[in-house]
Design an enzyme around this catalytic site. Structure first.
Site, mmCIF file in Angstrom:
data_model
loop_
_atom_site.group_PDB
_atom_site.id
_atom_site.type_symbol
_atom_site.label_atom_id
_atom_site.label_comp_id
_atom_site.label_asym_id
_atom_site.label_seq_id
_atom_site.Cartn_x
_atom_site.Cartn_y
_atom_site.Cartn_z
ATOM 1 N N THR A 185 69.654 5.552 15.222
ATOM 2 C CA THR A 185 70.116 6.405 14.128
ATOM 3 C C THR A 185 70.243 5.572 12.856
ATOM 4 O O THR A 185 70.515 4.377 12.943
ATOM 5 C CB THR A 185 71.495 6.980 14.524
ATOM 6 O OG1 THR A 185 71.292 7.894 15.589
ATOM 7 C CG2 THR A 185 72.193 7.684 13.378
ATOM 8 N N ARG A 213 71.340 20.655 21.303
ATOM 9 C CA ARG A 213 72.506 19.749 21.267
ATOM 10 C C ARG A 213 72.648 19.155 19.870
ATOM 11 O O ARG A 213 71.680 18.721 19.259
ATOM 12 C CB ARG A 213 72.311 18.627 22.286
ATOM 13 C CG ARG A 213 73.420 17.573 22.302
ATOM 14 C CD ARG A 213 73.053 16.385 21.444
ATOM 15 N NE ARG A 213 74.032 15.296 21.558
ATOM 16 C CZ ARG A 213 74.072 14.240 20.751
ATOM 17 N NH1 ARG A 213 73.205 14.132 19.763
ATOM 18 N NH2 ARG A 213 74.970 13.307 20.905
ATOM 19 N N GLY A 215 74.798 16.293 17.576
ATOM 20 C CA GLY A 215 75.667 15.125 17.715
ATOM 21 C C GLY A 215 76.676 15.012 16.589
ATOM 22 O O GLY A 215 76.976 15.983 15.878
ATOM 23 N N GLY A 237 75.994 5.919 17.562
ATOM 24 C CA GLY A 237 76.379 5.690 18.948
ATOM 25 C C GLY A 237 76.370 6.986 19.721
ATOM 26 O O GLY A 237 75.734 7.958 19.302
HETATM 27 N N1 ASP Z 1 75.140 9.350 17.090
HETATM 28 C C1 ASP Z 1 73.834 9.892 17.359
HETATM 29 C C2 ASP Z 1 73.986 11.167 18.159
HETATM 30 O O1 ASP Z 1 74.782 11.201 19.057
HETATM 31 C C3 ASP Z 1 72.931 8.959 18.087
HETATM 32 C C4 ASP Z 1 72.946 7.506 17.687
HETATM 33 O O2 ASP Z 1 73.672 7.115 16.789
HETATM 34 O O3 ASP Z 1 72.179 6.725 18.277
HETATM 35 O O4 ASP Z 1 73.272 12.086 17.906
#
Ligand code: ASP
Length: 316
Positions: A185, A213, A215, A237
């Protein structure tokens, strides 16, 4: 490209960027490590140049994130993570610390640069968060570039998704632990020389996520937040952990309600997350930067008007 220029240089400008927590394996080839570090440097330089020439923090975070969306190394835009149907759905948010103005999109499938759609939604001001086909339609009507869903495909992410399925690892966290899934991300936070702060985050989400979904990234106060009175935050994350813990606003609340410094406020939140959740980047209006994580590493960079210009995956 035209950026709004400001004449005052009274404040110290600063910018932090991230390109995901979890990162590449420690035994990744030197070429792969170098590619990530170079990509981070390239993105950070875009933000530095905008801020150093008097541009706004909003322009800086948008342009940095746009560049990282176009870079296939990162899980945002081209190079986004693959969902359970083998397709791509993108989340993004931008926030202006002067006014708390926010624009966000979730689960869009055809917008080349989700962060610029988020900014457009913020500037139009009627709504904050638009999800699904309505987001794609909004982009078309606004004249932003739209693409086939297959535009986001990269061989590397596709293979990792297939391996995740073969190993029947199923859940994203298991894939991260097994080294099959690299996160990535992207986000940026900045304060400009007028003391205005902004945050931006963009992602393809978690590998093998269910269609639909959403995030933490597009949720103001969770994965993204900016408030001139406190700080700007962009998270990366395991989004479910960040949503349950309202991470970005909690950092701001620690500063606003308890008078914590930026560093103490971010550490207090990160240490309360489940192990290996991820990390965040944050800036306050004085130009202090904080980039804590509880994952193995975090692709990140920091620059400011004192001449700092640093990128790292693990230790600085
Ligand atoms: N935080 C992002 C999500 O859960 C993914 C990531 O940061 O790698 O969609």
């Amino acid at each position: 490209m035209h950026f709004a220029m400001k004449s005052s240089t009274s404040h110290r400008w600063a910018i932090a960027i991230h390109g995901g927590a979890g990162t590449i394996a420690r035994d990744a080839s030197p070429e792969r490590r170098r590619a990530y570090l170079e990509a981070l440097e390239k993105a950070l330089a875009i933000g530095r140049d905008i801020l150093a020439s008097g541009g706004t923090s909003l322009d800086a975070v948008e342009q940095v994130v746009r560049a990282m969306e176009d870079d296939p190394l990162f899980n945002a835009g081209h190079g986004a993570a693959v969902n359970r149907n083998g397709e791509y759905e993108l989340d993004s948010c931008i926030m202006d610390g002067r006014t708390l103005a926010t624009g966000a999109i979730a689960a869009v499938r055809h917008v080349r640069n989700p962060i610029s759609l988020a900014r457009r939604i913020m500037e139009d001001g009627e709504h904050v968060l638009i999800a699904g086909p309505g987001g794609d339609e909004y982009a078309r009507q606004a004249g932003l570039e739209t693409v086939e869903n297959s535009y986001f495909f990269t061989e590397d992410r596709h293979q990792r998704w297939q391996r995740l399925q073969q190993h029947q690892l199923g859940r994203h966290r298991a894939g991260v632990e097994a080294g099959v899934v690299e996160r990535g991300t992207v986000g940026a936070v900045a304060v400009d020389c007028d003391g205005n702060i902004a945050a931006a985050t963009s992602t393809g989400g978690l590998t093998n996520k269910l269609p639909g979904r959403v995030g933490d990234s597009p949720l103001a106060g969770v994965g993204t937040y900016a408030n001139n009175a406190t700080c700007a935050v962009s998270c990366t994350g395991n989004g479910e952990d960040f949503i349950r813990n309202t991470v970005a606003f909690r950092v701001s609340a620690g500063m606003e309600y308890k008078g914590l410094s930026l560093d103490v406020a971010t550490e207090a939140v990160i240490t309360r997350l489940p192990a290996e959740s991820g990390g965040l980047i944050a800036v306050d209006r004085h130009g202090n930067l904080s980039l804590p994580y509880n994952s193995v590493g975090m692709n990140r960079g920091a620059a400011d008007s004192t001449g700092r210009f640093q990128v790292a995956i693990w230790d600085w």
